[in-house]
Scaffold this active site. Structure first.
Site, PDB file in Angstrom:
ATOM      1  N   ASP A  94      -5.474  -2.906  -2.677  1.00  0.00           N
ATOM      2  CA  ASP A  94      -4.934  -3.482  -3.899  1.00  0.00           C
ATOM      3  C   ASP A  94      -3.501  -2.987  -4.027  1.00  0.00           C
ATOM      4  O   ASP A  94      -3.220  -1.799  -3.810  1.00  0.00           O
ATOM      5  CB  ASP A  94      -5.755  -3.049  -5.113  1.00  0.00           C
ATOM      6  CG  ASP A  94      -5.357  -3.814  -6.368  1.00  0.00           C
ATOM      7  OD1 ASP A  94      -6.121  -4.701  -6.792  1.00  0.00           O
ATOM      8  OD2 ASP A  94      -4.278  -3.528  -6.921  1.00  0.00           O
ATOM      9  N   SER A 101       0.303  -9.483  -5.055  1.00  0.00           N
ATOM     10  CA  SER A 101      -0.951  -8.844  -4.671  1.00  0.00           C
ATOM     11  C   SER A 101      -0.995  -8.520  -3.179  1.00  0.00           C
ATOM     12  O   SER A 101      -0.327  -9.157  -2.361  1.00  0.00           O
ATOM     13  CB  SER A 101      -2.118  -9.774  -5.031  1.00  0.00           C
ATOM     14  OG  SER A 101      -3.313  -9.354  -4.424  1.00  0.00           O
ATOM     15  N   ASP A 152     -14.471  -4.430 -10.005  1.00  0.00           N
ATOM     16  CA  ASP A 152     -13.671  -4.521 -11.238  1.00  0.00           C
ATOM     17  C   ASP A 152     -12.942  -5.854 -11.391  1.00  0.00           C
ATOM     18  O   ASP A 152     -12.386  -6.131 -12.450  1.00  0.00           O
ATOM     19  CB  ASP A 152     -12.649  -3.377 -11.289  1.00  0.00           C
ATOM     20  CG  ASP A 152     -11.642  -3.409 -10.134  1.00  0.00           C
ATOM     21  OD1 ASP A 152     -11.699  -4.343  -9.305  1.00  0.00           O
ATOM     22  OD2 ASP A 152     -10.793  -2.498 -10.057  1.00  0.00           O
ATOM     23  N   HIS A 153     -12.946  -6.689 -10.377  1.00  0.00           N
ATOM     24  CA  HIS A 153     -12.198  -7.949 -10.436  1.00  0.00           C
ATOM     25  C   HIS A 153     -13.085  -9.127 -10.841  1.00  0.00           C
ATOM     26  O   HIS A 153     -12.834  -9.777 -11.845  1.00  0.00           O
ATOM     27  CB  HIS A 153     -11.551  -8.241  -9.076  1.00  0.00           C
ATOM     28  CG  HIS A 153     -10.197  -7.630  -8.908  1.00  0.00           C
ATOM     29  ND1 HIS A 153      -9.987  -6.273  -8.988  1.00  0.00           N
ATOM     30  CD2 HIS A 153      -8.981  -8.186  -8.656  1.00  0.00           C
ATOM     31  CE1 HIS A 153      -8.700  -6.018  -8.792  1.00  0.00           C
ATOM     32  NE2 HIS A 153      -8.064  -7.165  -8.595  1.00  0.00           N
ATOM     33  N   ARG A 173      -3.504  -9.148  -1.494  1.00  0.00           N
ATOM     34  CA  ARG A 173      -4.574 -10.054  -1.075  1.00  0.00           C
ATOM     35  C   ARG A 173      -4.372 -10.562   0.350  1.00  0.00           C
ATOM     36  O   ARG A 173      -3.566 -11.440   0.616  1.00  0.00           O
ATOM     37  CB  ARG A 173      -4.627 -11.224  -2.064  1.00  0.00           C
ATOM     38  CG  ARG A 173      -5.861 -12.085  -1.997  1.00  0.00           C
ATOM     39  CD  ARG A 173      -5.830 -13.118  -3.117  1.00  0.00           C
ATOM     40  NE  ARG A 173      -5.627 -12.468  -4.405  1.00  0.00           N
ATOM     41  CZ  ARG A 173      -4.767 -12.892  -5.322  1.00  0.00           C
ATOM     42  NH1 ARG A 173      -3.999 -13.931  -5.098  1.00  0.00           N
ATOM     43  NH2 ARG A 173      -4.652 -12.247  -6.465  1.00  0.00           N
ATOM     44  N   ARG A 191       2.120  -8.156 -14.203  1.00  0.00           N
ATOM     45  CA  ARG A 191       2.673  -9.354 -13.574  1.00  0.00           C
ATOM     46  C   ARG A 191       2.589 -10.531 -14.523  1.00  0.00           C
ATOM     47  O   ARG A 191       1.564 -10.733 -15.188  1.00  0.00           O
ATOM     48  CB  ARG A 191       1.943  -9.678 -12.262  1.00  0.00           C
ATOM     49  CG  ARG A 191       2.285  -8.661 -11.181  1.00  0.00           C
ATOM     50  CD  ARG A 191       1.593  -8.938  -9.864  1.00  0.00           C
ATOM     51  NE  ARG A 191       1.998  -7.915  -8.907  1.00  0.00           N
ATOM     52  CZ  ARG A 191       1.228  -7.422  -7.947  1.00  0.00           C
ATOM     53  NH1 ARG A 191      -0.004  -7.875  -7.797  1.00  0.00           N
ATOM     54  NH2 ARG A 191       1.677  -6.496  -7.133  1.00  0.00           N
TER      55      ARG A 191
END
Length: 649
Positions: free
Chosen positions: A119, A539, A64-65, A541, A379
């Site tokens: 996520d 995030s 989805d990213h 990440r 964000r």
């Protein structure tokens, strides 16, 4: 003693430690989710640990990213993700099926279960009465293999909602009000647990908007009770048999109680450049708008988009304003198409965007230079949109639609329209054909995992040295996000190629950092980062820790470090220190030569305060470490991957 809902679910999943707020506990994870920007590395790490099968009730891999496929990298990574899902028994949600949090809420989330996702907005599913937590991909890989997830046993904040939402005030305004009260800092180690009669009046998609953006407060997760609204939602998704009633006890004790009367709320916005910069919409009225973006995992449900469609019906988009709409899932897209909403949006002048993260992560539809963009996402950090000079405001779908109608920020109550009363459907359109089910276990041995040229083995760290001798390679300010550390957008396609992706560490702040750090690393100099308040917010990440590790970073010295990033630093063998005296942060300069003698022994002993020496300035600096015994062992080993491999031998 009577218990909060948080305590009930965590106690039911406790596998290590005792339930004492502030202490580390290990919990069993029932479900996991990954998305392609973080999942690729998570599965590479899963393989590196020698794990052979998935031990959770269900694990889902979403794409989805990085659905914008410029170059071969993303397409190759998606093929890798699909084949590894087939190999290990993972459900695979294909590109176009929707955003992971929206689809997981619709099709997989269950009350009383635990969900770990790579996520930071995984808490979205807390709207279903789950403990849903965002984490680094390495933690998710361990959980998929049956290992516990470790977290600080949380303090629970009760958010007591009373009254009902007035017309034109939405769930987005509720979470913006919570952000105004709690702010974006100081909530590490807490959980927001919602309740009260006002909470009972909110649908599951509305609750999911609130739990989704709760991530911006820094709490571990947020959740609502599982009640009649939960039952209605699951029944509408064809999953009525998965509903169970769950709530905290009436006289449970909470760390803090926050009372909000929904009836008193007004339309709110988060002004640039922080989700915590809350302003009433009326105070911003008249601000000219260039772009409006509606969607993201926060506000892209059926009701959200149908409400917008009704607002713009038989109208035309203001010249000079660009409008993009991204449905949260294929289910939402199909339903607004069948109910006429999509036609209203297109006739109005909206650009239909893919059911993906897209504009939220800055990999498409970036705003123009110095422009104003109104977005329904979660964000608005400087530069996250892909345009550093843009002014990004966060708002509800109705506030965003009002801006598209007028070409400027306007309180929707001043439009002179009747509020569209769109109800959640009694039955959603169910079509899971774009979720590929894993093959039977007997057939998985025949699956060959595809690996494109952009995919490499995850790098590992060396064990912690006896003495740390290095320098301050970069000094950064307060509120540095993972987007500052490890840019997203067009750079995300290199996530499977750590040496290449590492070239962009701190690129928005210091484009020369990577070369400088790599040079020091190659000369045997340990790199150290000095940082301010809330370092690593945003995030989940893990590349924001993995890539600095690859460049030889051994420690971060900060005023404070956010929860997920602190865990990721530990997972990659980087020590997250905080200053005993914040004045030491002020005194440090980039390039200062630093030494922490006997760091390995101090960490092994569990010293809470460790001495460092600024040899350039001739000063002693005291640093705090708040590491559990397990985390100390991980840091000494050089990270979770070498620590796990060592244990499994």
């Amino acid at each position: 003693m009577n218990s909060t809902l948080t305590e009930k679910i965590l106690r039911d999943h406790l596998v290590d430690g005792s339930y004492e707020p502030g202490k580390e506990i290990g919990i069993r994870i029932d479900q996991t989710l990954t998305q392609d920007a973080t999942g690729t590395m998570a599965y590479l790490q899963f393989e590196s640990m020698g794990l052979s099968k998935i031990e959770t009730e269900i694990s889902v891999s979403y794409v989805d990213h990085n659905t914008v496929q410029v170059g071969f990298e993303n397409a190759d990574d998606h093929r890798y993700l699909q084949t590894i899902a087939e190999k290990y028994g993972i459900h695979f949600s294909r590109p176009g099926n929707g955003i992971c949090h929206q689809v997981h809420l619709e099709r997989f989330g269950r009350p009383g279960r635990t969900l770990l996702g790579s996520d930071s907005h995984t808490p979205t599913c807390g709207g279903l009465g789950m403990i849903a937590i965002g984490a680094g991909g390495l933690d998710v890989a361990v959980a998929m293999g049956g290992g516990p997830y470790y977290l600080t046993c949380p303090k629970v904040i009760r958010v007591n909602l009373e009254g009902e939402l007035p017309d034109w005030v939405t769930a987005k305004d509720v979470i913006l009000k919570v952000l105004e009260e709690l702010t974006t800092k100081g909530n590490v180690g807490c959980v927001c647990e919602y309740g009260g009669e006002g909470a009972r009046s909110l649908t599951v998609p509305e609750r999911a908007t609130i739990t989704n953006m709760g991530a911006e407060t820094g709490v571990t997760t947020s959740l609502f009770p599982s009640d009649d609204e939960t039952r209605k939602f699951l029944a509408a998704q064809g999953r009525a048999d998965q509903w169970i009633p769950l709530e905290g006890d009436e006289d449970a004790e909470y760390h803090r109680v926050l009372d909000i009367d929904l009836s008193d709320l007004e339309p709110l916005m988060a002004a640039p450049s922080s989700p915590g910069n809350i302003v009433p919409v009326r105070d911003l009225s008249g601000t000219a708008v260039d772009q409006v973006m509606i969607g993201s995992c926060t506000n892209s449900s059926y009701v959200d988009l149908m409400t917008v469609a009704e607002m713009v019906k038989e109208r035309r988009l203001v010249p000079g304003v660009s409008l993009g709409v991204a449905p949260g899932s294929r289910q939402v897209l199909q339903m607004i198409a069948e109910n006429g909403g999509l036609g209203h949006l297109l006739t109005f002048g909206a650009r239909l965007l893919e059911s993906a993260c897209g504009f939220c992560i800055g990999n498409s539809v970036s705003p123009g230079t110095d422009s104003v963009s109104i977005r329904t996402s979660n964000r608005n950090f400087k530069g996250r949109s892909g345009t550093p000079s843009a002014h990004v405001y966060l708002a509800s779908p109705v506030v965003a639609a009002a801006a598209a109608l007028k070409g400027e920020i306007v309180d929707p109550r001043d439009l002179g329209q009747d509020f569209p009363r769109i109800r959640m459907p009694e039955r959603f359109k169910i079509d899971d054909s774009m979720i590929i089910q894993p093959p039977p276990a007997a057939e998985r041995d025949r699956v060959s995992i595809y690996r494109g040229p952009n995919i490499g083995a995850p790098p590992t760290n060396d064990p912690m040295p006896e003495d740390l001798r290095g320098k301050i390679t970069i000094k950064v300010e307060d509120y540095i996000t993972t987007d500052h550390i490890m840019p997203a957008g067009s750079r995300l396609k290199y996530r499977s190629n750590v040496p290449r992706y590492s070239e962009f560490v701190f690129e928005p702040l210091d484009p020369m950092f990577s070369k400088r750090a790599a040079s020091d690393r190659d000369r045997g100099i340990h790199n150290i980062i000095a940082a301010g308040v809330s370092y690593g917010q945003g995030s989940s990440r893990e590349h924001a820790a993995l890539c600095p590790m690859y460049l030889g970073v051994k420690a971060v010295m900060a005023k404070s470090v956010e929860r997920i990033h602190a865990a990721n630093l530990v997972n990659f063998g980087i020590v997250p220190f905080t200053f005993v005296s914040e004045s030491d942060y002020t005194s440090l300069k980039e390039g200062d030569e630093m030494e922490i003698p006997r760091i390995r022994a101090a960490i092994a002993r569990g010293d809470e305060v460790i001495e460092a020496f600024d040899k350039t300035g001739g000063r002693r600096i005291l640093l705090k470490t708040e590491l559990s015994r397990r985390q100390r062992e991980i840091v000494i080993a050089g990270g979770l991957l070498p620590h796990t491999v060592m244990k499994n031998r």
